[in-house]
Every structure is written in C-alpha cells, then in structure tokens.
Design a protein around this motif. Structure first.
Motif, mmCIF file in Angstrom:
data_model
loop_
_atom_site.group_PDB
_atom_site.id
_atom_site.type_symbol
_atom_site.label_atom_id
_atom_site.label_comp_id
_atom_site.label_asym_id
_atom_site.label_seq_id
_atom_site.Cartn_x
_atom_site.Cartn_y
_atom_site.Cartn_z
ATOM 1 N N MET A 349 0.230 -14.506 0.871
ATOM 2 C CA MET A 349 0.421 -13.365 1.675
ATOM 3 C C MET A 349 1.636 -12.451 1.095
ATOM 4 O O MET A 349 2.411 -12.964 0.588
ATOM 5 C CB MET A 349 0.625 -14.114 2.790
ATOM 6 N N PHE A 350 1.290 -11.247 1.078
ATOM 7 C CA PHE A 350 2.498 -10.159 0.689
ATOM 8 C C PHE A 350 3.250 -10.095 2.068
ATOM 9 O O PHE A 350 4.482 -10.306 1.780
ATOM 10 C CB PHE A 350 2.049 -8.761 0.237
ATOM 11 N N HIS A 351 2.622 -9.798 3.163
ATOM 12 C CA HIS A 351 3.337 -10.047 4.289
ATOM 13 C C HIS A 351 2.185 -10.321 5.436
ATOM 14 O O HIS A 351 1.007 -9.953 5.381
ATOM 15 C CB HIS A 351 3.966 -8.691 4.792
ATOM 16 N N ASP A 352 2.467 -10.960 6.597
ATOM 17 C CA ASP A 352 1.560 -11.217 7.389
ATOM 18 C C ASP A 352 0.830 -10.117 8.283
ATOM 19 O O ASP A 352 -0.094 -10.016 8.722
ATOM 20 C CB ASP A 352 1.817 -12.316 8.302
ATOM 21 N N LYS A 353 1.709 -9.098 8.357
ATOM 22 C CA LYS A 353 1.346 -7.824 9.041
ATOM 23 C C LYS A 353 0.659 -6.842 8.084
ATOM 24 O O LYS A 353 0.086 -5.650 8.425
ATOM 25 C CB LYS A 353 2.270 -7.133 9.474
ATOM 26 N N ILE A 354 0.457 -7.180 6.817
ATOM 27 C CA ILE A 354 0.118 -6.079 5.881
ATOM 28 C C ILE A 354 -1.194 -6.872 5.173
ATOM 29 O O ILE A 354 -2.193 -6.152 4.864
ATOM 30 C CB ILE A 354 1.194 -5.822 4.798
ATOM 31 N N ALA A 462 2.850 0.921 3.682
ATOM 32 C CA ALA A 462 2.192 -0.158 4.352
ATOM 33 C C ALA A 462 3.062 -0.515 5.371
ATOM 34 O O ALA A 462 2.860 -1.018 6.594
ATOM 35 C CB ALA A 462 1.803 -1.391 3.405
ATOM 36 N N PHE A 463 4.469 -0.722 4.956
ATOM 37 C CA PHE A 463 5.480 -1.298 5.966
ATOM 38 C C PHE A 463 5.641 -0.034 7.076
ATOM 39 O O PHE A 463 6.135 -0.715 8.131
ATOM 40 C CB PHE A 463 6.565 -1.405 5.452
ATOM 41 N N PHE A 464 5.651 1.024 6.868
ATOM 42 C CA PHE A 464 5.725 2.227 7.808
ATOM 43 C C PHE A 464 4.435 2.081 8.864
ATOM 44 O O PHE A 464 4.750 2.094 9.880
ATOM 45 C CB PHE A 464 5.867 3.628 7.209
ATOM 46 N N ALA A 465 3.402 2.111 8.210
ATOM 47 C CA ALA A 465 2.182 1.567 9.066
ATOM 48 C C ALA A 465 2.110 0.459 9.977
ATOM 49 O O ALA A 465 1.681 0.508 11.068
ATOM 50 C CB ALA A 465 0.813 1.773 8.355
ATOM 51 N N TYR A 517 -7.211 -1.188 4.296
ATOM 52 C CA TYR A 517 -6.359 -0.612 5.349
ATOM 53 C C TYR A 517 -6.561 -0.949 6.531
ATOM 54 O O TYR A 517 -6.012 -0.168 7.681
ATOM 55 C CB TYR A 517 -6.123 0.980 5.052
ATOM 56 N N GLN A 518 -7.052 -2.081 6.973
ATOM 57 C CA GLN A 518 -7.596 -2.614 8.321
ATOM 58 C C GLN A 518 -6.264 -2.722 9.108
ATOM 59 O O GLN A 518 -6.098 -2.229 10.248
ATOM 60 C CB GLN A 518 -8.083 -3.817 8.382
ATOM 61 N N LYS A 519 -5.074 -3.430 8.714
ATOM 62 C CA LYS A 519 -4.079 -3.656 9.295
ATOM 63 C C LYS A 519 -2.760 -2.259 9.131
ATOM 64 O O LYS A 519 -1.942 -2.499 10.018
ATOM 65 C CB LYS A 519 -3.284 -4.874 8.687
ATOM 66 N N ILE A 520 -3.148 -1.724 8.010
ATOM 67 C CA ILE A 520 -1.887 -0.640 7.893
ATOM 68 C C ILE A 520 -2.567 0.696 7.463
ATOM 69 O O ILE A 520 -2.228 1.558 6.649
ATOM 70 C CB ILE A 520 -1.428 -1.041 6.416
ATOM 71 N N MET A 521 -3.365 1.169 8.555
ATOM 72 C CA MET A 521 -3.948 2.729 8.184
ATOM 73 C C MET A 521 -2.797 3.444 8.394
ATOM 74 O O MET A 521 -1.987 3.457 9.720
ATOM 75 C CB MET A 521 -5.005 2.981 9.224
ATOM 76 N N PRO A 522 -2.607 4.517 7.510
ATOM 77 C CA PRO A 522 -1.510 5.402 7.574
ATOM 78 C C PRO A 522 -1.595 6.403 8.735
ATOM 79 O O PRO A 522 -0.184 6.471 9.544
ATOM 80 C CB PRO A 522 -1.732 6.252 6.338
#
Length: 691
Positions: A349-354, A462-465, A517-522
């Motif tokens: 995992m890069f990050h669980d939210k990403i 990604a983190f901002f999204a 981009y399912q979790k992190i659509m801009p």
C-alpha cells in the motif's frame, strides 16, 4: 568596575543534534535577559558538550544603568478639575510611578497638555539582578522535552548541577532540587568534580578533568587528528561537515582512531558501505588518492588513547556484522528479477486512502507520457521514460532497501544496471527521488527530471483529492518539499510549465483512466493544488530577496510558467529604477482594472465596426500585432508595455470605456481584455507598489 559571569547547566547526555542549537539558545536568552535588565556587557562566549551548556559573560557592568525619563500620564483636563484639584486619575498615575501629585508637571503634545513626572530609577547591583537569571534557563524550549520524578518542570534532559558565578561569588537560586554552586563535573569516566575559584577560570579548569568545553576547539582537534592520520597512512579521509558536527557533540575529550574491515566487502556498492559507516555507525570513510574506497574507517572516542585497541576491535565487530547483513541482502536481492519485485508492489500500500504503490506507478507512467508529449521529447527519451516509469519503485521491496531505507533509489539504480537495464533508465530511477531536501541536488537527466515531476505531481494531487492537505506546520507526507521540488526541477530544465498546466494533465489522465483514480479523482481540487504549488514559487522568490509586492505580482497568474514567474520578478526588479517605470505600470494597471470588470462570454468577438474613434483603431491594431507573435520573454513583454504607454494614454483620452450603449461598452471591454491577457504574462501589475 566590570565582572565575569558564568552559567553552566549540567545534564544527562543531550542528543547530539540538539547540543549546538541548545547552546545558541542559552546564549540568546542570557543576552536578552541582560539587555532587558539593563546590564551592559562586552561579549558572551558559548560552551557546550553532551553533558553541559554554558555561557561566560565578559566585562559585565557592576550595576544596572539608571533610568531617567519623563513618564506621560493623562491629559490635563482629566488630571485636574475646574478648580485645579487633582483627580483620581492623576493621583493613580503619580502613585504608579512611585511619586505624588506634587511631582506632576504639564507639557503640551500636539496641542494638548498632558501630565508628566520626571522618573528616576536607580540601577541595582549586578549580583542582585542575576538571581533572576533562572528565568532565562527555565524558559528554554527543545524539540523533545522531559519530565523526571514527580515534577512538572520540563527540560531537554534531567538537570544534574548548575554553576552560577559572578567572579568568585555564587549567584544563589535553584531549579527543582538542584542548587547553584561553584562545582562543575569532569568527564563522566575519566574526571572528577571541579571547584571553580573564579568564573574567569572556565573552561581551562575543566581540561585536567578531560573536558574540552569549547565546541570549536574540540572540533578543530578532531579535524587535526584526522589530518595527521590521513598523512601518516597516505589516505583521503572524507570529513562530512554534518557528521563532524554530530561526532563533536558526542564527545567531551576526543581521540581519533582507525579500524579495518575485510576486503571482501568492497564488492558491495560503495553507497552501501558508506551508509553503513557514516549514517549507522558515525564513522568517517576512507579513500585512496585516486578516490577508491578502502577497507578502513575512522572514528572518534570520547576519552584518551588508553586501551584503544579494545575500542577499535569492538567497533570493527559491530561494523562487520552490519556489512555481513548488507552482503547477504546484496546477493539475495539479485536472485529475483525486476518483474518479480514489480509484481510484489501490487500488495504494497502506498496509502490506504490512495491505493497500492503499483497503482501509483501506473498513474505516473501515464502522466509521464502526457508530459513527455507536451514537452516534445524525442522517441528515445520517451522509450527510456516509459521503461523507467514501469519499474521505478521496484527496489522498495528488496531486502537491501528494507534494511537500509536511506538507499531507496540508489539501490534501484544499482540493481537495474546489474539486471540489464539501460543506464538512462537506471539513472532515472535514482533521480526521481530528487531533491530530497529544500536545497538538495536536482536530477541531471531530462528523463529523471520528468519522472521526478510526474511522481511528485501524482503524490500531491492524490493526497489533496483524499483530503489530506498540509495544515500549519503539519506536513507528514512532505508535500511542500515535493511541490518545491517540482518548481525547482521545471525551472532548472527550462521547461515552460505552469501549475495550471500540470493540474490539467492530471485531470486529463484521470478522465482517460478512471480505474486508476477511483479513490482520488481530482474533481474540485484545482484551486487548492495549483495555489499550493505556486506558494512554493513564492518561497523560492522570498529566499532570493524579492520584494513582497513583486512576488505577489508575478505569482498572481497560476497559468504562467514557473520559469516565467522567476524571469518576470527579475525584469520588474531590474526596471524598477527606470524613469518611466511608474508611468508604464500605471498605464497597464488602468487597463487591467477595467478589464476585470468585463463579464463576457468566452466566444465574444471584437467588432471593429463599433469603433468610434481613431484611438480605438490604433489600440486594437497594436494589440493584434502583439498577438501575432506567439512567444515573448519577460523583457520583451515589459518593452511592449512600455511602448503601449502612449497608445493607452491616447485611448483613454478619446474613449469612454463604460459607454451607455451595452454593445459598445462590451466591445471596448473586450479590447482591454485582449491586451490584459498579454500583460498578465508578466503578472498582475495591479499588485505592484510603484508609489
């Protein structure tokens, strides 16, 4: 008459990286205390070791300076009634100054009479004042603070002793149960307690007890011993400044020594050996005159040379164990292919939210392709970039990087070469982490630079999204450093890229590849992301000492390229002294302010048939001429603004922009908007101070 004043704080061992800033802080706090208390002095000497922080104040005044000043009170009409009787305000004012109403006199200030008294405060003796020096110590703050026992007081480490001497007199105070005295302590193992007869004896009185309290003297001694050892053995000993500072703050009495390790470990990449020695063991590494790494190391003992062979053997044993681990990982890692490691990244995992690191690599690969097309990379560079983006994180799951995390990227390059990848691909893998600090080294290759930009851009977006945006000093994912890295790389490469263009490329990538981009659509993060990146440009300009208004001017348009922003700042700075600079800016800002009032459709067309005077025709012709040239640098833009000054003046002399007729008004606003669009290439000049 002047004095020497000494304060020494004895402590449990302080972390090496905290010693120097703590000593500087103590000096600053003592200096501020003395100035606040009106005790003049000539100089303050600073001392520090792992177990002590100390300052010695030279030529300290015998007593405070007297205060003679006029203290201002209430207005006369408030201080006295109509019969001349003193009011409560006047009585309270005089009492507050230690006087009576009889001491009041009146003076006029800006046409109003006020009550005053002549205030005199006799200075106290230095000995009496210095008992409050405790506040300078107890107010100190540190990155990490401790409590001990059942006390609420916090400090960097538990206090062991305090010396406070004014010449030969102890200044009495205590912090917790530690009372001031004239007794210091020598080296923890080699020395004993030291009775200081006079503050002037410090630090020389500590030398017989194996303490060199002056950190610079200690550092010079280490450097000289290293030089002597290098000369004796015909070595090059690489003295890293940060490591030298750290080692210096680990010892009170330094003795340099050298050790060895087996030649067989030289087959391991130099970076691994150096990391093992420098970062893990705090050893200086050794090279021959040709710059080749040798199987030797140099370190510093906290003590004398007695039984040094035992010390050397112990350090060699510890280093050998670490190198044995490194050799094992180096050989084991090569038993797997890059494809094996990339496959494993699907589970990391890069990050669980990403999402996973593999998904990040897929996004970065596609971002890289879009950027390469935009920047018109040739086919060979595109091919190298594509391959690098496919594998660039593979070393994260190798045994070596698992043990030596500092070597991520470095081992990626090493293993990529060993496994048959092109040198350009391997270099890009290493360079994509750059810069690793605010002023760190930048990628040298175009492929590495573009991969670094794509990787950092993906992380930020990604983190901002995912709504994990840095706030205040909280930036756990180092997004500010990554944004600054993007800006620095783009400028160094000379690419014409803006924050808006970068975000548009992310959006395009997300639209084309929604599964990544399912979790992190801009979506709605453009303003936040682009402003965040532009803020780093502001910091870069601040560091280059540009005025605040210039910085705000050139960074106002987020669609302008980073390099163009920097160039614009330099041009505005260079021309700010020109005789016509003010007039040029004011003419342009007159256009910009009116253009901001335009609220026209994007497809609104200028209609020359609505022109009512020659000035409109000339203005429109000049703007069209400017538009025909596709590119201007900052100097050329400014020169065009300068040339247009007279045209703008004539235009406003003959033209009422806000005409009653809506069609004519909109047509004129469109004229100004077309010119404003060009002027904005230099920035929003309405923010420039030309008064």
């Amino acid at each position: 008459m002047t004095h020497t004043f000494l304060v020494e704080i004895g402590l449990e061992e302080i972390p090496a990286h905290v010693v120097t800033p703590s000593a500087q802080q103590l000096t600053e706090r003592v200096s501020s205390f003395l100035r606040e208390k009106r005790l003049s002095f000539e100089n303050i000497e600073t001392f520090s070791t792992p177990r002590r922080l100390a300052v010695k104040v030279l030529n300290l005044a015998d007593q405070q300076a007297n205060i003679e000043e006029e203290a201002k009170g209430p207005a006369k009409k408030i201080a006295q009634d109509a019969e001349g009787n003193w009011s409560k305000a006047a009585i309270g004012f005089s009492r507050g100054q230690g006087m009576t109403p009889d001491d009041i006199f009146f003076k006029e200030l800006k046409g109003v009479e006020y009550a005053y008294v002549n205030k005199f405060i006799a200075g106290k003796k230095a000995f009496e004042v210095l008992s409050d020096i405790k506040t300078a110590i107890t107010s100190m703050v540190f990155p990490t603070m401790m409590r001990w026992g059942s006390n609420d007081f916090k400090f960097v480490r538990p206090l062991k002793w305090i010396v406070a001497l004014l010449d030969d007199e102890v200044i009495p105070f205590n912090i917790l149960d530690v009372k001031t005295a004239n007794i210091s302590q020598g080296h923890r193992f080699l020395g004993k307690s030291v009775t200081l007869k006079n503050a002037a004896d410090y630090p020389e009185a500590l030398l017989p007890e194996y303490v060199i309290a002056d950190s610079q003297v200690r550092k010079n001694l280490i450097v000289q011993q290293i030089k002597d050892m290098a000369t004796k053995n015909d070595w090059q000993i690489i003295v890293d400044d940060d490591l030298l500072e750290e080692v210096n703050n680990l010892v009170e009495y330094p003795t340099v020594f050298a050790g060895n390790f087996d030649y067989k470990y030289l087959e391991i990449p130099d970076e691994v050996l150096i990391t093992s020695m420098k970062d893990h063991q705090r050893f200086f590494y050794v090279q021959d005159k040709a710059g080749k790494l040798l199987p030797n190391f140099v370190s510093v003992r906290n003590g004398v040379a007695d039984n040094i062979d035992t010390v050397i053997a112990g350090n060699e044993k510890v280093l050998t164990a670490r190198l044995e681990d490194a050799a094992f990982f180096f050989h084991e890692d090569q038993k797997n292919s890059i494809a094996d490691y990339v496959e494993h990244l699907k589970k990391v995992m890069f990050h669980d939210k990403i999402g996973t690191t593999f998904e990040k690599m897929q996004r970065v690969q596609l971002l890289s392709e879009l950027l390469a097309n935009y920047l018109e990379f040739d086919e060979e560079h595109k091919s190298d970039l594509k391959r690098a983006a496919q594998i660039y994180k593979f070393d994260l799951v190798t045994g070596m990087v698992g043990e030596f995390s500092e070597l991520q990227g470095v081992m990626g390059e090493k293993y990529a070469l060993l496994m048959g990848e092109k040198a350009e691909v391997a270099t890009a893998i290493k360079e994509h982490y750059m810069p690793i600090s605010a002023e760190g080294e930048l990628p040298k290759t175009a492929v590495g630079a573009l991969l670094a930009v794509a990787d950092k851009l993906d992380s930020i977006s990604a983190f901002f999204a995912a709504e994990m945006i840095p706030t205040g000093s909280n930036d756990p994912y180092a997004l500010r450093r990554q944004a600054a890295g993007i800006a620095r790389i783009v400028m160094a490469q000379g690419w014409s890229l803006s924050a808006v263009q970068l975000f548009e490329i992310v959006e395009k990538n997300a639209t084309k590849n929604p599964e990544l981009y399912q979790k992190i659509m801009p979506n709605e993060t453009e303003t936040e992301v682009t402003s965040f990146i532009v803020e780093r440009i502001k910091k870069i300009l601040e560091a280059q000492n540009y005025n605040f208004d210039v910085i705000e001017t050139v960074t106002a348009e987020r669609k302008n390229g980073f390099k163009e922003m920097i160039d614009a700042a330099e041009i505005l700075k260079n021309h700010s002294g020109d005789e016509d600079f003010k007039e040029t800016v004011e003419a342009t800002t007159r256009v910009l302010r009116l253009a901001k009032k335009a609220d026209l459709p994007a497809d609104f067309k200028l209609n020359s048939e609505l022109f009512e005077n020659n000035a409109e025709k000339v203005f429109s012709s000049k703007v069209a001429e400017i538009e025909r040239k596709s590119f201007y640098n900052a100097e050329e833009i400014f020169q065009q603004l300068r040339t247009m000054r007279s045209v703008i003046s004539a235009y406003f002399d003959e033209t009422m922009v806000m005409a009653k007729d809506e069609n004519i008004r909109n047509n004129r606003l469109q004229q100004l908007s077309l010119y404003a669009e060009f002027a904005y290439k230099l920035g929003d000049l309405t923010k420039l101070n030309v008064k």
